[in-house]
Structures are given as C-alpha cells and as structure tokens.
Design a protein around this motif. Sequence first.
Motif, PDB file in Angstrom:
ATOM      1  N   THR A 276       0.887  -1.143   0.002  1.00 30.39           N
ATOM      2  CA  THR A 276      -0.001  -0.044  -0.062  1.00 30.39           C
ATOM      3  C   THR A 276       0.980   1.268   0.040  1.00 30.39           C
ATOM      4  O   THR A 276       2.103   1.261   0.492  1.00 30.39           O
ATOM      5  CB  THR A 276      -1.010   0.008   1.327  1.00 30.39           C
ATOM      6  N   GLY A 277       0.303   2.298  -0.694  1.00 33.33           N
ATOM      7  CA  GLY A 277       1.183   3.616  -0.439  1.00 33.33           C
ATOM      8  C   GLY A 277       1.397   4.051  -2.124  1.00 33.33           C
ATOM      9  O   GLY A 277       1.830   5.144  -2.153  1.00 33.33           O
ATOM     10  N   TRP A 309      -3.887  -0.696  -3.303  1.00 33.96           N
ATOM     11  CA  TRP A 309      -3.023  -1.830  -3.016  1.00 33.96           C
ATOM     12  C   TRP A 309      -2.333  -2.020  -4.404  1.00 33.96           C
ATOM     13  O   TRP A 309      -3.023  -2.016  -5.469  1.00 33.96           O
ATOM     14  CB  TRP A 309      -3.668  -2.814  -2.373  1.00 33.96           C
ATOM     15  N   LEU A 336       3.819  -4.694   7.334  1.00 32.45           N
ATOM     16  CA  LEU A 336       2.495  -4.652   7.920  1.00 32.45           C
ATOM     17  C   LEU A 336       2.006  -5.779   8.734  1.00 32.45           C
ATOM     18  O   LEU A 336       2.243  -6.824   8.064  1.00 32.45           O
ATOM     19  CB  LEU A 336       1.323  -4.031   7.093  1.00 32.45           C
ATOM     20  N   SER A 342      -3.014  -2.103   8.731  1.00 29.48           N
ATOM     21  CA  SER A 342      -2.808  -0.568   9.145  1.00 29.48           C
ATOM     22  C   SER A 342      -1.685  -0.379  10.139  1.00 29.48           C
ATOM     23  O   SER A 342      -1.434   0.674  10.417  1.00 29.48           O
ATOM     24  CB  SER A 342      -4.272   0.036   9.714  1.00 29.48           C
ATOM     25  N   GLN A 359       2.823  -8.317   3.587  1.00 32.19           N
ATOM     26  CA  GLN A 359       2.216  -6.903   3.366  1.00 32.19           C
ATOM     27  C   GLN A 359       3.267  -5.765   3.816  1.00 32.19           C
ATOM     28  O   GLN A 359       3.597  -5.780   4.904  1.00 32.19           O
ATOM     29  CB  GLN A 359       0.975  -6.721   4.067  1.00 32.19           C
ATOM     30  N   ARG A 361       4.005  -1.183   3.427  1.00 35.12           N
ATOM     31  CA  ARG A 361       3.685   0.188   3.260  1.00 35.12           C
ATOM     32  C   ARG A 361       4.784   0.739   2.605  1.00 35.12           C
ATOM     33  O   ARG A 361       5.918   0.507   3.134  1.00 35.12           O
ATOM     34  CB  ARG A 361       3.246   0.806   4.654  1.00 35.12           C
ATOM     35  N   GLU A 363       6.332   4.371   1.494  1.00 34.21           N
ATOM     36  CA  GLU A 363       6.376   5.676   1.555  1.00 34.21           C
ATOM     37  C   GLU A 363       7.348   6.615   0.710  1.00 34.21           C
ATOM     38  O   GLU A 363       8.603   5.992   0.611  1.00 34.21           O
ATOM     39  CB  GLU A 363       6.640   6.172   3.084  1.00 34.21           C
TER      40      GLU A 363
END
Length: 365
Positions: A276-277, A309, A336, A342, A359, A361, A363
């Motif tokens: 994600t991100g 995602w 994650l 989250s 999973q 994240r 940035e």
Amino acid sequence: MTIQYTGKRHGWRQLMLTLLCGLALLLQTGQVVASSLYTAEVSADQSRQQWQRDAFDQVIRRIAADPDVLSHPVVQQERQRANTYVKQFEAIRTEQGPAVRVLMDQQKIQQLFREQQLLIWASRRPQSLVWLVQQDAQGRQFVSQRQHELVLAMQQRAQQRMIPLIWPLYDMEDLLSVTETDVWAGFWQQIRIASNRYQPDLVVTVQLSEQQSEAGVQHQLFWQLDQQGRVDRFELAGKAPEQLAADFIDALADELAQRFSVRYLTESESLALMVTGASDWADWVRLQRVLGSFPGVGQVDLIKRSADWVQLRLQLSIPLQEWLQLVALEPTLSLLAGSEASRPVSLLAPVSQSADVIQLRFERP
C-alpha cells in the motif's frame, strides 16, 4: 533485475511511458551506495598487479561477513586474477599521496560469493548511533568534538568499511536526558530515551579508559551494542587510543556483517507481496526501483493494481527472513501485520515464514 507486467491490458502507451521513466530513474541513480561498496582507493606507489590485488582485498573484505574470507582457497585463487575484476580506475591524489580509485565488477564478485556460498553484506546497512565517553586523569567526559582524534579515527575507518555512523549533538536536550555516568555504567533506559530523537537502527556505547602499568600507559575500550533491546558487550585493549578506536570500528563492522549478511540460495523462490502507498504510476516506478535494488531480487511481477494496493510477485534468491531484515533498513518500506494491515511491526523481530502474503507500506522518499 527483470520487471514484467502480467495483469490485464490497462493502456500500453501509459505502461511503456512508465517503464521508460523507471529505466531513466535507474540509470540516473546508478545505485550510488552499492557502487561505493565496490570502489577501493589504493596506493599508486606499487606495481599495477599489486594495487589491483589490494583493491580486490579491500572490496572483498568490505562486503564479506567472514573476517577470514581472504583465506578462502577459491578467493585466494581469484585474487591472483584480480585484474579480471577491475571495471575501471583513475589516478587521484590524497593526503597520503598519489593513489588509484578502482571500481570492481559488482556482478562478478557477487557471482563468486554465490558460487562459493559465502555470506555477503549488501549496501543497506544499519545506522549506528555512537555515544563516546573517555576517562582520563581529569575524569569522565563525552567526546563531543567532531575533530577529536578518536572521532576522526573512527570516521576514517568507518568510511573504509562503509559503516554509517550517527554522532549525538551533545546539546542541552541530550545532556538533560543522559550523563557520562549513564553511558559508562550502561544505564540503558536513559541511553535509549536520549537516543530516540536520532531514530537510529542501533545504539552503541563506547567507554575508553587509560591505565598505568609497568609496560607504560595501556588503554581499554569497552563497547556495547543495543539492537531492539538486546545488549551485547565487547572489550578491546591496546596502547594507542587512535588505533584502538579504528579497531573498534573493525570489530563493529564484523559484528554487524554477521547479523545483516545474506546467503544466496541455489534456487530462487516466489514471494507474494501486497503493498500500500503506491498511489500512482510514478510511485509504482519508485517502488519497482526500490524492490529491484535489493540483493537476491531477480524479478518483479505486477499482478494487480488498485487505488489502495499493489499486488506483486518477487523471485527471491535469498532466505525470506534475511530479505525482511534488509527491508527493515529501507526507510521507504515498513512491514504490516498480516491481520492488521494498518499497523507497522518491527522487521528486526522474526517474521513467520508460513505467511501466504507479506504486506508492506511504501512511503514516497
């Protein structure tokens, strides 16, 4: 690294433009840190054959987890052919006199390590915060001056071994949080409180003292290494404090190499990732670049992409746990928890290898 797109057709023009931009970014960055690992500076006041071998030794020693790697029979054989590992070189001038800056062949060296199943220490290395206290006839004090002989000796050797160090500011905020006695005695609660502002990967305390003996002045250096609450203690001794400081960096580098090195597998394995991100195509290109820069990642497949995602498949030729430990040192990625996507979790703690999907994240840097 090979990048493939295996999902459904989503506009080939946009996809090709993105991949071309990604290639441009890869060529622009050039993996500066990795290149530095494979660059050596050696004296020019010797034969070509000797400076080639010195450069080979310097680079092999820098990336190997085993401090005795140069004694390995095959490494010794390859050392005789060090000229075949030289990619480019240039004459330079240093404070010590004329020298040669040599770039060694990264792929060929990694192939040597892979074939011989040698542990290799990649370019992502933990940042160590160093609290340095010296005790002499005047008492104990922080060594806070950046031009102090001890700090310069550590910095020079750290540059040679490619060890990123962080030095405290020793400002009012530091001095209100931790004292020389706290560091000397190993009061880690106070040390960790003072260290938090620097966000280091590891915290190191160094205590240097001098003692009079029949043989003259002797120096002792005690150092402690804190990684995620685990503290290990080490000791060195010698006559010259500057040499002792350099020896400490060598000992630290050897210890970190043992902890953060990786071994290539004989066969690669497939790893499923959910990230994600990466909110747009530019982020996706950045993510590809980051993932592809890890050792052992030979292929990145985009399986599916949504607004929140990205689903990926990696071909990984190093053990999962070792790869995740390297991910822990990448500032743009955080792991994650599988059931709580989250909430980031520590990558320096063991991760279950039975998980179906890892999973992460991402940035934006």
